[in-house]
Design an enzyme around this catalytic site. Structure first.
Site, PDB file in Angstrom:
ATOM      1  N   TYR A  59     -14.546   1.922   9.879  1.00  0.00           N
ATOM      2  CA  TYR A  59     -13.112   2.241  10.006  1.00  0.00           C
ATOM      3  C   TYR A  59     -12.799   2.788  11.387  1.00  0.00           C
ATOM      4  CZ  TYR A  59      -8.522   4.167   8.768  1.00  0.00           C
ATOM      5  OH  TYR A  59      -7.180   4.460   8.717  1.00  0.00           O
TER       6      TYR A  59
ATOM      7  N   ARG B 248       3.012 -15.792  19.724  1.00  0.00           N
ATOM      8  CA  ARG B 248       3.704 -17.058  19.491  1.00  0.00           C
ATOM      9  C   ARG B 248       5.191 -16.861  19.235  1.00  0.00           C
ATOM     10  NH1 ARG B 248       5.525 -19.991  15.369  1.00  0.00           N
ATOM     11  NH2 ARG B 248       4.691 -18.621  13.743  1.00  0.00           N
TER      12      ARG B 248
ATOM     13  N   ASN C  98      -3.148  -8.370   0.417  1.00  0.00           N
ATOM     14  CA  ASN C  98      -4.146  -9.079  -0.391  1.00  0.00           C
ATOM     15  C   ASN C  98      -4.512  -8.301  -1.648  1.00  0.00           C
ATOM     16  OD1 ASN C  98      -5.736  -7.005   0.587  1.00  0.00           O
ATOM     17  ND2 ASN C  98      -7.385  -8.326   1.336  1.00  0.00           N
TER      18      ASN C  98
ATOM     19  N   GLY D 210       0.814  -1.205   0.000  1.00  0.00           N
ATOM     20  CA  GLY D 210       0.000   0.000   0.000  1.00  0.00           C
ATOM     21  C   GLY D 210       0.848   1.256   0.000  1.00  0.00           C
ATOM     22  N   PHE D 211       0.175   2.387   0.112  1.00  0.00           N
ATOM     23  CA  PHE D 211       0.842   3.689   0.106  1.00  0.00           C
ATOM     24  C   PHE D 211       1.890   3.773   1.212  1.00  0.00           C
ATOM     25  CE2 PHE D 211       0.069   8.144   1.965  1.00  0.00           C
ATOM     26  CZ  PHE D 211       1.181   8.685   1.343  1.00  0.00           C
TER      27      PHE D 211
ATOM     28  N   LEU E 189      -0.182  -2.708   9.125  1.00  0.00           N
ATOM     29  CA  LEU E 189      -0.746  -1.574   8.403  1.00  0.00           C
ATOM     30  C   LEU E 189      -1.941  -1.969   7.546  1.00  0.00           C
ATOM     31  CD1 LEU E 189       2.172  -0.540   9.188  1.00  0.00           C
ATOM     32  CD2 LEU E 189       2.166   0.704   7.041  1.00  0.00           C
TER      33      LEU E 189
ATOM     34  N   ASP F 102      -4.494 -12.490   3.169  1.00  0.00           N
ATOM     35  CA  ASP F 102      -5.473 -11.621   3.828  1.00  0.00           C
ATOM     36  C   ASP F 102      -5.321 -11.785   5.344  1.00  0.00           C
ATOM     37  OD1 ASP F 102      -7.879 -10.551   4.974  1.00  0.00           O
ATOM     38  OD2 ASP F 102      -8.877 -10.767   3.037  1.00  0.00           O
TER      39      ASP F 102
END
Length: 332
Positions: free
Chosen positions: A161, A122, A50, A28-29, A89, A74
């Site tokens: 969001y 983990r 994804n 992404g950006f 992110l 994903d």
């Protein structure tokens, strides 16, 4: 379900590099800029995406680097890799994209946080959460300090969001208290720069693309609402500074540029820098759109010794040049 590769199972750290680091949303950006920076600092990077809003072209120049690995996955599904640090992110961050599939947006924030925190637990990895200034909603306190709890509409169109990120923060601090996971939480304010999507609906990219293509510039409301714009290079430095801070520093910490501009001021600056004939047109303000947004970065200055250095005009010039190049490629 992604299982650990033999390479990942056999060793946790490259013998010649630094740490092995997972960046979710890495194409992404923000994620692509972070991957670049981490590689430059001598780390081995697993970029996970994804490609819902991420783009392979953002990281294609990194694919030949032997210490960079791209993984299509994903975060709403479990992941099994061996890492020492995680930067989470993954989540669409612009209203157009996160409102397109609001249920999936909430799942990405909540299930993604659970899965990444489980991985951190983990592997005993340090984990960073990219939270957002949207947790403050339409704020009643200005500027917004980290102690402010926000004024968010939990059933509005932006809630997928806003509340998803708020719940992710809750999960991070519960894993910290209950499972002693080493966490970092940053509340990121408006950030801009190269690799923003031209159709993401964010004000900087909207204005620049409209100006460069000779369209009228669309302003929602009266244009007097304010935002504070941080150039991407500054933001990435702040994220890494928080991750490098002592383990007693969990956050949340605001990361953004405290210099405030109205939408009218931003539009006029972009018109000036692009030398366009575009006019301003006004449309109704979307529901729950904040009227003011400005970070109090006192903690970032004091604890991280971080503050932005790139001024708005300098950052806009670089961003305009990027979009101008991208738009010229798209023109036959």
């Amino acid at each position: 379900m992604t299982r650990p590769s033999r390479q990942h199972a056999d060793r946790r750290k490259s013998p010649v590099m630094g740490k092995r680091i997972l960046v979710t949303g890495g194409a992404g950006f923000l994620g692509s800029h972070l991957c670049e920076k981490l590689l430059a600092r001598g780390h081995e990077v697993i970029c996970l995406d994804n490609f819902y809003t991420g783009r392979k072209k953002n990281i294609v120049h990194l694919l030949d680097n032997p210490y960079f690995e791209l993984m299509r996955h994903d975060v709403t599904f479990p992941l099994y890799v061996e890492v020492e640090e995680i930067y989470n992110l993954a989540c669409p961050a612009s209203p157009i994209h996160y409102q397109f599939d609001p249920v999936q947006t909430t799942k990405t924030s909540v299930h993604g946080a659970i899965n990444m925190l489980g991985l951190a637990k983990r592997t005993k990895a340090k984990i960073f959460q990219a939270s957002t200034s949207e947790v403050y909603g339409d704020p009643e306190i200005h500027p917004q300090p980290e102690e402010y709890r926000g004024a968010v509409n939990p059933i509005g169109p932006r809630a997928c969001y806003d509340e998803g990120k708020r719940c992710a923060e809750t999960l991070f601090f519960d894993y910290y208290r209950q499972h002693k996971v080493n966490i970092r939480v940053a509340r990121i304010f408006n950030t801009f720069g190269p690799r923003m999507l031209p159709n993401d609906g964010r004000v900087v990219s909207n204005f620049i693309v409209q100006a460069l293509t000779g369209q009228d510039i669309t302003i929602y409301g009266d244009g007097k609402q304010t935002r504070s714009f941080c150039y991407v290079d500054d933001l990435i430095d702040g994220i890494i500074a928080l991750m490098d801070a002592p383990d007693t520093v969990t956050g949340p910490i605001n990361l953004g540029n405290p210099t405030e501009f109205t939408m009218l001021e931003l539009a006029q600056k972009i018109i000036e820098l692009t030398d366009t004939k575009s006019k301003l047109v006004f449309r109704p303000l979307p529901q729950d759109d904040p009227m003011q947004r400005q970070p109090d970065i006192s903690k970032a200055k004091e604890i991280l010794r971080w503050q932005p250095t790139v001024q708005l005009e300098e950052g806009l010039k670089k961003t305009i040049a990027y979009f101008d190049k991208e738009l010229s490629k798209a023109t036959p």
